[in-house]
Write an enzyme that holds these catalytic residues in place. Structure first.
Site, PDB file in Angstrom:
ATOM      1  N   GLU A 142       0.820  -1.211   0.000  1.00 28.79           N
ATOM      2  CA  GLU A 142       0.000   0.000   0.000  1.00 28.79           C
ATOM      3  C   GLU A 142       0.859   1.269   0.000  1.00 28.79           C
ATOM      4  O   GLU A 142       1.791   1.406   0.780  1.00 28.79           O
ATOM      5  CB  GLU A 142      -0.897   0.007   1.239  1.00 28.79           C
ATOM      6  CG  GLU A 142      -1.844   1.192   1.296  1.00 28.79           C
ATOM      7  CD  GLU A 142      -2.831   1.058   2.449  1.00 28.79           C
ATOM      8  OE1 GLU A 142      -3.974   0.652   2.196  1.00 28.79           O
ATOM      9  OE2 GLU A 142      -2.433   1.333   3.595  1.00 28.79           O
ATOM     10  N   SER A 146      -0.583  12.046   1.671  1.00 30.61           N
ATOM     11  CA  SER A 146      -1.085  13.140   0.842  1.00 30.61           C
ATOM     12  C   SER A 146      -0.358  14.454   1.081  1.00 30.61           C
ATOM     13  O   SER A 146      -0.573  15.429   0.372  1.00 30.61           O
ATOM     14  CB  SER A 146      -2.591  13.322   1.105  1.00 30.61           C
ATOM     15  OG  SER A 146      -2.799  13.565   2.483  1.00 30.61           O
ATOM     16  N   HIS A 205      -8.638   1.585  -3.134  1.00 33.31           N
ATOM     17  CA  HIS A 205      -9.965   1.867  -2.570  1.00 33.31           C
ATOM     18  C   HIS A 205     -10.524   3.074  -3.326  1.00 33.31           C
ATOM     19  O   HIS A 205      -9.784   4.026  -3.604  1.00 33.31           O
ATOM     20  CB  HIS A 205      -9.869   2.222  -1.084  1.00 33.31           C
ATOM     21  CG  HIS A 205      -9.445   1.087  -0.199  1.00 33.31           C
ATOM     22  ND1 HIS A 205      -8.160   0.946   0.253  1.00 33.31           N
ATOM     23  CD2 HIS A 205     -10.145   0.065   0.332  1.00 33.31           C
ATOM     24  CE1 HIS A 205      -8.077  -0.129   1.032  1.00 33.31           C
ATOM     25  NE2 HIS A 205      -9.270  -0.691   1.098  1.00 33.31           N
ATOM     26  N   GLU A 208     -15.792   4.884  -1.493  1.00 31.16           N
ATOM     27  CA  GLU A 208     -16.388   3.930  -0.552  1.00 31.16           C
ATOM     28  C   GLU A 208     -17.580   4.539   0.190  1.00 31.16           C
ATOM     29  O   GLU A 208     -18.532   3.828   0.513  1.00 31.16           O
ATOM     30  CB  GLU A 208     -15.292   3.519   0.440  1.00 31.16           C
ATOM     31  CG  GLU A 208     -15.730   2.610   1.562  1.00 31.16           C
ATOM     32  CD  GLU A 208     -14.550   2.130   2.392  1.00 31.16           C
ATOM     33  OE1 GLU A 208     -13.422   2.638   2.207  1.00 31.16           O
ATOM     34  OE2 GLU A 208     -14.756   1.239   3.225  1.00 31.16           O
ATOM     35  N   ASP A 304     -12.734  -8.106   2.309  1.00 31.40           N
ATOM     36  CA  ASP A 304     -12.056  -7.030   3.021  1.00 31.40           C
ATOM     37  C   ASP A 304     -11.394  -7.641   4.261  1.00 31.40           C
ATOM     38  O   ASP A 304     -11.344  -8.863   4.394  1.00 31.40           O
ATOM     39  CB  ASP A 304     -13.034  -5.893   3.383  1.00 31.40           C
ATOM     40  CG  ASP A 304     -12.374  -4.516   3.268  1.00 31.40           C
ATOM     41  OD1 ASP A 304     -11.136  -4.436   3.378  1.00 31.40           O
ATOM     42  OD2 ASP A 304     -13.085  -3.524   3.058  1.00 31.40           O
TER      43      ASP A 304
END
Ligand code: MCF
Ligand code: FE
Length: 400
Positions: A142, A146, A205, A208, A304
């Site tokens: 992953e 940001s 993802h 969601e 998940d």
């Protein structure tokens, strides 16, 4: 050579009766018992027994093993409440989760017939467990971050994890872009050009929750407070269209997509993307449900992690999907759900499994129905009545 005899065998579109499969590492032949035993007189014979069904091993495209310690810690019902509880308890959950616990999670998947899974790895903690399971693993390292001042460091850490995951026979290194709200486009671009160059599978993802949509579209809503509090930022790093366009040349498995609109779904379809549908996770985090009735985008059904679910059993997930999508004709839905954990994810990730056909890997699961079914009800009755498989083979080796 092994010859397996079951009452029914899963085929691309349906099931066949009274045939057997001869296999070693690969599936060799599908024919009558007499024909196969004459051709392979020394083969080991495995009889699944009355009302048994042979399936291709199941594929669970999206699981977070590192969160396996969660049972009652994380708060369910609303995405933002859940996210705050993840931030509050993440370290404690990590500490309580060791390799043994993650190996047990892989075993729970195996008992339900999962022979391949996609592990979304936030920290690289589950690499040892994944290297020890006989299952095939797509190891999605992953990428998250940001804030411009910290993305370089996070990208280097991601690269190191990606490298570490590339030394195991049963593990395919892969990339997960966490989400449009949490990853800066500069590093998304770098990671995706690497994916293109090295042919890494990619997952992300995507849309969601409705608060995710509100933040990405208008820079408003509960994410505004969240980003102000934790990162002191006031606007999203990606727009929905801008984020999607970064993936135009990299077919990606987008997880959730519950809040994607018609236009975005059309875009996913045109760019050969696909969706991981996690119905129980979506229910538990208050996200609603993906409308699969007229969905043109290929989708897998996935569990998940235990961060947003109560089991990693694929039959539990399929049963929930069957109940949640009450608008779809029952038998058609059951057949589509079986495909969503076999041939469809295999096609999405270009895997040589997910179907019982000559030349495919011998990843096979045998289940037993409680009574004789009509052929057009096998998928439905399998989903209704099965919790564990009776036998499981990976590359022709018996695991259960
Ligand atoms: O899929 C669920 C819900 N959506 C997003 N992230 C996660 C899920 N389960 C675990 N996560 C992880 C994610 O990979 O939570 C972490 C990330 O590392 C925190 S950010 C939501
Ligand atoms: Fe997830």
């Amino acid at each position: 050579m092994t010859i397996v005899r079951t009452d029914f065998i899963q085929t691309k579109e349906s099931f066949i009766e009274d045939k057997c499969v001869a296999f070693d590492e690969l599936i060799k032949e599908i024919d009558d018992f007499e024909t196969l035993t004459q051709k392979y007189p020394h083969a080991e014979i495995i009889d699944g027994g009355k009302n048994s069904v042979l399936y291709a091993g199941f594929i669970n495209t999206h699981v977070h093993l590192e969160f396996s310690a969660n049972k009652t810690t994380l708060e369910y019902g609303d995405f933002m409440i859940w996210l705050y509880s993840v931030i509050e308890s993440r370290e404690e959950l990590k500490e309580r989760c060791d390799t043994n616990m993650m190996i047990n999670a892989t075993k729970e998947m195996m008992e339900s017939g999962i022979t391949t899974f996609g592990a979304i790895s936030s920290f690289g903690m589950e690499l040892e467990a994944c290297s020890k399971t006989p299952q095939k693993v797509i190891f999605f390292n992953e990428l998250i971050g940001s804030i411009p001042s910290s993305v370089d460091f996070l990208y280097q850490d991601f690269l190191a994890r990606l490298e570490e995951s590339s030394h195991y026979d049963n593990i395919t290194p892969a990339i997960a872009i966490h989400s449009p709200y949490s990853v800066h486009p500069i590093v998304i671009k770098k990671a995706l050009s690497l994916a293109k160059e090295q042919n890494y599978p990619v997952s992300a993802h995507f849309l969601e929750s409705s608060i995710e949509r509100e933040w990405l579209e208008n820079g408003e809503g509960e994410f505004k407070t969240f980003f102000k509090e934790f990162f002191n930022t006031s606007s999203p790093v990606n727009s929905i269209d801008g984020f999607l366009s970064l993936f135009d040349e990299t077919p990606t498995h987008f997880t959730h997509a519950v809040k994607a609109n018609k236009k975005e779904l059309e875009h996913l379809s045109q760019k050969n993307h696909s969706i991981a549908h996690c119905p129980r996770s979506n229910r538990l985090l208050g996200s609603g449900k993906l409308d699969i009735q007229d969905l043109k985008v290929p989708f897998s059904v996935a569990t998940d992690g235990l961060s947003s679910n109560y089991s990693l059993n694929i039959f539990d997930e399929l049963r929930s999907a069957l109940m949640l999508h009450s608008d779809i004709e029952l038998k058609r839905l059951a057949n589509d759900l079986i495909k969503s954990v076999t041939s469809i994810p295999a096609k999405i990730f270009n895997l040589n499994c997910g179907a019982i056909e000559c030349g495919f890997s011998s990843d096979l699961a045998i289940i037993t129905l409680p009574d004789k079914p009509k052929i057009d009800t096998i998928a439905l009755n399998t989903i209704l009545h099965t919790s564990k498989v009776d036998m499981l083979f990976i590359d022709g080796k018996q695991i259960i």
